[in-house]
Design a protein around this motif. Structure first.
Motif, PDB file in Angstrom:
ATOM      1  N   ASN A  46       0.804  -1.219   0.000  1.00  9.30           N
ATOM      2  CA  ASN A  46       0.000   0.000   0.000  1.00  9.30           C
ATOM      3  C   ASN A  46       0.838   1.270   0.000  1.00  9.30           C
ATOM      4  O   ASN A  46       0.459   2.279  -0.594  1.00  9.30           O
ATOM      5  CB  ASN A  46      -0.959  -0.002   1.200  1.00  9.30           C
ATOM      6  N   LYS A  57      -1.182   4.827  -0.711  1.00  9.03           N
ATOM      7  CA  LYS A  57      -2.357   5.004   0.140  1.00  9.03           C
ATOM      8  C   LYS A  57      -2.021   5.953   1.298  1.00  9.03           C
ATOM      9  O   LYS A  57      -0.977   5.828   1.923  1.00  9.03           O
ATOM     10  CB  LYS A  57      -2.826   3.642   0.673  1.00  9.03           C
ATOM     11  N   VAL A  90     -11.720  -3.505  -4.728  1.00  7.06           N
ATOM     12  CA  VAL A  90     -12.884  -2.782  -4.219  1.00  7.06           C
ATOM     13  C   VAL A  90     -14.009  -2.786  -5.260  1.00  7.06           C
ATOM     14  O   VAL A  90     -13.774  -2.557  -6.441  1.00  7.06           O
ATOM     15  CB  VAL A  90     -12.501  -1.321  -3.901  1.00  7.06           C
ATOM     16  N   ASP A  93     -16.627   6.534  -0.765  1.00  8.82           N
ATOM     17  CA  ASP A  93     -15.840   5.428  -0.240  1.00  8.82           C
ATOM     18  C   ASP A  93     -14.351   5.670  -0.545  1.00  8.82           C
ATOM     19  O   ASP A  93     -13.930   5.636  -1.702  1.00  8.82           O
ATOM     20  CB  ASP A  93     -16.347   4.136  -0.902  1.00  8.82           C
ATOM     21  N   ASP A 151     -11.745   3.888   0.017  1.00 11.27           N
ATOM     22  CA  ASP A 151     -11.036   2.736  -0.553  1.00 11.27           C
ATOM     23  C   ASP A 151     -11.264   2.643  -2.057  1.00 11.27           C
ATOM     24  O   ASP A 151     -10.347   2.352  -2.821  1.00 11.27           O
ATOM     25  CB  ASP A 151     -11.504   1.432   0.114  1.00 11.27           C
ATOM     26  N   TYR A 205      -8.592   3.047  -5.071  1.00 10.84           N
ATOM     27  CA  TYR A 205      -8.526   2.004  -6.101  1.00 10.84           C
ATOM     28  C   TYR A 205      -8.476   2.640  -7.497  1.00 10.84           C
ATOM     29  O   TYR A 205      -7.650   2.296  -8.329  1.00 10.84           O
ATOM     30  CB  TYR A 205      -9.741   1.087  -5.967  1.00 10.84           C
TER      31      TYR A 205
END
Lengths: 252, 421
Positions: free
Chosen positions: A45, A50, A88, B366, B368, B372
């Motif tokens: 990540n 992230k 996701v 969201d 996440d 993505y």
């Protein structure tokens, strides 16, 4: 390709990575193995950018550029790809539309023209075959209602479509049945070339029956404690991790 | 609560010689009843989250001949491919701009009102239906006779324009006879600077009839919108409803469906997009009065700025209505810290062999999913837009007729781009 030096990373004040150094050269496939909680996914990540992960020390150079200064989207455009451990779902966003947006984002950043819809479709058809998925797959919403195997194959589909220089596969093999595993492994193997590199993060040795890594690293408590070749993975498979733990304890 | 402002207008209206005197009885009856009940206040259970004082205290005037366009209005920007359009401008029918598809008989709303003796079935004698009955000034009645499949959708284009504070009370009847089908679209547009529209729609579907009903509310931000939609369904009939609301200052839809015959089915799909201090309220009641009936409510809201929204969905399964299925889904996307949503899905079940579900989620983008998309090279701004459009697509993608779907989609995307820029 990528050079990680003395990397320290914290999540919510907790230090997860404690001084990782790793260099991956063009064409190489490196495997990182370790138990749950050893920091494998954190590393993946952080590489992808992230933001909840905080780099407290160290540096990462990606083809000479300072990776940590780049936004996630710019890392992708520069040729870095993460295959997510848990892809996701994005309800309402058509898979094909998403793939096309991604391809065009990368092309645009290179100053190339957007891909023509017809060319794109014929390219995707080609790639779908490589991961054994039928065409209806790209008309479904991204990862929405996909089975575990479909999600992972969708990751590989994205990888071979976006053609990154460095692919990080975060437990892409976990939870797959043997047929899906073979498809994923084949997808990666067919994609290997002298100018492409891979970091394969895994919990299990099983996928290595279908791939030929150049190096195997053992991650333990946020550090790479042992590096070797395929033989090391086989040893871990046979004996588990405790003997390495003992070695580390003795050295300390 | 104050009806007095409306009282004077009501007297004025009764003196209009172009309204049929034979209707006065029904108008008076409705107005008298409205005077008794008054406009809803926040003490009324169904109105807890929606304040209508801007309407009850408002000084809206009835639309006069002078509020009609003096020359043929230009409707180029509202053109739509593949549909036949009827134009109503500030409550005035524009015959020269209107056409209807084969298979559809068009009566003026007033003619039909008379034919049905002003009667209607609504939930709780809704005050706004009463107001509409008292003040009905325009509208249409669309009749499809037995075994008729109307291929071309019919659209009523409601244009509200001008600077004068006026109210219009259009009344639309849609009667689809046995084994017939129709697509009806109502399109509310315009740049009015102060406007109150109180629309009542009465839909009656006979056995095995099918209606696609598409409702787009995109009028100006100075418009108060009340939509009272009453649906009665006989056996094996299907009602598919799509609503997109992005216009108006205050918007409230009161949707009441009666599933009276076995295997009657209704599918309600709504997307609300609000900004600034808009308030959009979707209030739905579905009554399962017969066995083997099916309903679904799928309502989504996207809220920007300080806008607020309400979802109040009630599904009532009456005692003999066995083996029914009913679903309610409400999903809300808050794109600002100050936006607020009240969601209240309710099931009232008096039968014992039924399949019902309901659910409601309210949340932000969201993170996440955002990451993505970014990790695939899509920048944050585009990724957010992609996700919001995806959120909306779950409603918009199901709209029938490719031309209508495309037009709505394009318009929605343009509006969203503007809001997210």
């Amino acid at each position: 390709m990528i050079k990680i030096e003395n990397l320290y990373v914290s999540v919510e004040e907790k230090e997860i990575l404690k001084g990782i150094s790793l260099e991956v050269k063009p064409g190489e496939l490196h495997v990182i193995m370790g138990r749950n909680g050893s920091g494998k996914s954190t590393l993946a990540n952080v590489l992808a950018g992230k933001d909840k992960y905080k780099v407290t020390n160290g540096s990462i150079k990606f083809n000479g550029e300072n990776l940590l200064d780049m936004l996630p989207e710019n890392r992708a455009r520069a040729g870095l790809f993460l295959s997510f451990q848990y892809p996701v779902a994005i309800p309402g966003v058509n898979n094909m539309y998403f793939l096309k947006a991604a391809v065009n984002a990368v092309r645009k950043s290179r100053g190339e023209e957007e891909i023509d819809a017809v060319d794109f479709l014929s390219m995707i058809r080609e790639k779908l075959k490589m991961v054994d998925l039928d065409e209806s797959f790209i008309h479904r919403p991204v990862n929405d209602g996909f089975s575990g195997g479909e999600k992972k194959r969708n990751e590989i589909l994205q990888m071979i479509t976006l053609e990154p220089k460095l692919s990080i596969l975060d437990e892409t093999d976990s939870g797959l049945d043997i047929d899906a595993l073979k498809i994923v492994a084949k997808g990666v193997n067919d994609f290997r070339s002298p100018d492409r590199s891979f970091i394969l993060i895994t919990h299990y040795q099983r996928i290595l029956n279908y791939m030929k890594p150049d190096f195997v690293h053992i991650l333990m408590n946020g550090k790479i404690v042992k590096s070797g070749t395929m033989e090391l993975a086989k040893e871990v498979e046979k004996k588990g991790y405790s003997w390495i733990e003992e070695e580390v304890a003795e050295a300390a | 609560m104050s009806i007095s402002n409306y009282k004077a207008e009501f007297e004025k209206m009764l003196n209009r010689d172009y309204f049929s005197k034979s209707l006065h009885l029904y108008r008076k009856e409705a107005f008298a009843q409205l005077e008794k009940t008054g406009f809803p206040t926040r003490k009324w259970e169904d109105w807890r989250f929606t304040n209508v004082s801007i309407i009850s205290d408002g000084e809206y005037k009835i639309s006069e001949i002078s509020d009609a366009p003096q020359t043929t209005p230009n409707i180029d920007s509202y053109q739509m491919e593949g549909v036949d359009t009827v134009v109503i401008y500030n409550g005035h029918y524009q015959k020269e701009l209107s056409s209807v598809p084969d298979g559809v008989a068009l009566l003026s709303g007033l003619e039909h009102f008379e034919r049905k003796n002003g009667k209607f079935d609504t939930a709780n004698n809704s005050p706004f239906d009463l107001l509409n009955t008292a003040f009905t000034d325009s509208g249409m009645c669309i009749v499809v006779e037995k075994d008729t499949q109307v291929e071309i959708p019919i659209r009523i284009l409601f244009i509200s324009n001008g600077v004068r504070s006026i109210m219009v009370n259009p009344r639309v009847y849609i009667d689809v006879a046995e084994s017939s089908s129709l697509t009806f679209m109502e399109h509310h547009v315009g740049d009015a600077e102060s406007f109150f529209q109180n629309e009542s729609v009465f839909i009656s579907l006979e056995n095995n009839a099918q209606l696609n009903h598409i409702r787009i509310q995109s009028n100006s931000e100075f418009t108060q919108n009340m939509a009272n939609i009453n649906v009665n369904q006989d056996a094996d009939s299907q009602y598919h409803f799509w609503q997109l609301v992005d216009g108006g200052k205050l918007g409230r839809s009161n949707i009441c469906v009666q599933l009276n015959g076995e295997n009657a089915q209704c599918y309600i799909n709504i997307l609300a997009l609000s900004k600034n201090n808009q308030h959009i309220d979707n209030n739905i009641i579905v009554n399962h009065n017969s066995p083997q009936t099916h309903s679904s409510q799928f309502v989504k809201s996207i809220l920007f700025d300080t806008s607020t929204g309400v979802f109040n969905g009630r599904t009532v399964v009456h005692k003999n209505a066995q083996k029914i299925t009913a679903h309610q889904t409400n999903k809300n996307l808050l794109l600002s810290k100050k936006a607020k949503m009240n969601s209240n899905p309710q099931l009232e079940i008096y039968a014992d062999d039924v399949k019902c579900s309901h659910g409601s989620t309210t949340g932000k983008i969201d993170e996440d999913a955002l990451f993505y998309l970014q990790s695939r090279g899509i920048n944050k701004q585009d990724a957010m837009e992609l996700m919001v459009i995806g959120f909306a697509n779950e409603v918009l993608d199901k709209i029938p007729h490719p031309e209508i779907k495309k037009a709505i989609h394009t318009e929605f995307t343009v509006k969203l781009n503007r809001l997210m820029a």
